[in-house]
Design a protein around this motif. Sequence first.
Motif, mmCIF file in Angstrom:
data_model
loop_
_atom_site.group_PDB
_atom_site.id
_atom_site.type_symbol
_atom_site.label_atom_id
_atom_site.label_comp_id
_atom_site.label_asym_id
_atom_site.label_seq_id
_atom_site.Cartn_x
_atom_site.Cartn_y
_atom_site.Cartn_z
ATOM 1 N N TRP A 237 0.858 -1.159 -0.003
ATOM 2 C CA TRP A 237 -0.128 -0.010 -0.021
ATOM 3 C C TRP A 237 0.942 1.213 -0.208
ATOM 4 N N ALA A 238 1.948 1.210 0.588
ATOM 5 C CA ALA A 238 2.876 2.312 0.532
ATOM 6 C C ALA A 238 3.427 2.461 -0.782
ATOM 7 N N ARG A 239 3.839 1.232 -1.765
ATOM 8 C CA ARG A 239 4.354 1.416 -2.751
ATOM 9 C C ARG A 239 3.368 1.896 -3.856
ATOM 10 N N LEU A 240 2.153 1.483 -3.796
ATOM 11 C CA LEU A 240 0.888 2.142 -4.403
ATOM 12 C C LEU A 240 0.766 3.600 -4.424
ATOM 13 N N TYR A 241 0.782 4.195 -3.070
ATOM 14 C CA TYR A 241 0.986 5.393 -2.701
ATOM 15 C C TYR A 241 1.882 6.156 -3.459
ATOM 16 N N GLY A 242 3.306 5.451 -3.308
ATOM 17 C CA GLY A 242 4.239 6.043 -3.881
ATOM 18 C C GLY A 242 4.181 6.019 -5.554
#
Length: 251
Positions: A237-242
């Motif tokens: 989810w942090a990767r998608l946000y990024g």
Amino acid sequence: MSQTVITLYDIRSTIPQPWAPNIWRIRFILNYKRLPDRTIWIEFADVESTLRTIGAPAASHRPDGRPVYTLPVIVDPLRSRGSPAVRSNVDDIAEYLEATYPARPIFPEGSRAMQALFVHYVQDIFVKPLLPIIVPLTHQRLPERSQAHFRRGNTSTPNAIAMGGQQREHAWTAVKEQFNFLAMILDKNHSDGSGVIAMGRDVTYADFAVCAILVWLEKVSPLDCWARIRDWNGGRWARLYGRCQEYMDVY
């Protein structure tokens, strides 16, 4: 700023950055398509009167036929300054922007039906167990006038009473189940993509629908809700946000 830009109407709050997920979907599209825009901030109590004044269509209708005015709304003078297009309802706006400005598509050919199903799942099922947690926190970050508007019962938004203790942890368990399920589905893209993006490699409307919820969590509750979720499922989810961060400019 010149008025020859698309105007996006958004909710005023007490935090520095906007949070409303449906409005973030449209902001993502505007930035992704590199369309010039500006934001006009309004309070919840002024939404209906403001939208009636600019001639915005109702986003939906109640069972008795009365119109419901909600955000997002855009006013687009880029094609005709004398007769700007006014659009409401998040999915209708997305379709309008795609049809009017097809460069950098958010609906790759042949993907509309599957994306519509995906987005329906995100907004009607995936986010549902999160609402009792995040809505009260969001309510606390509204200006007092907007909070009073909710207390008078002038909206159909879910109850803004905060949960506590064991009840809240039970709610988090239900949230985690939905995130686990979506992670399992997205993992199927590992053979032909990153496993983070819904369509495999390039961001689309489906990704913006999910990331808009992540932005909501990060803006309203960075040290609690977002701190919990960002590292779930291997940090996806942090990767998608990024991955979507370059489309988060606010004008």
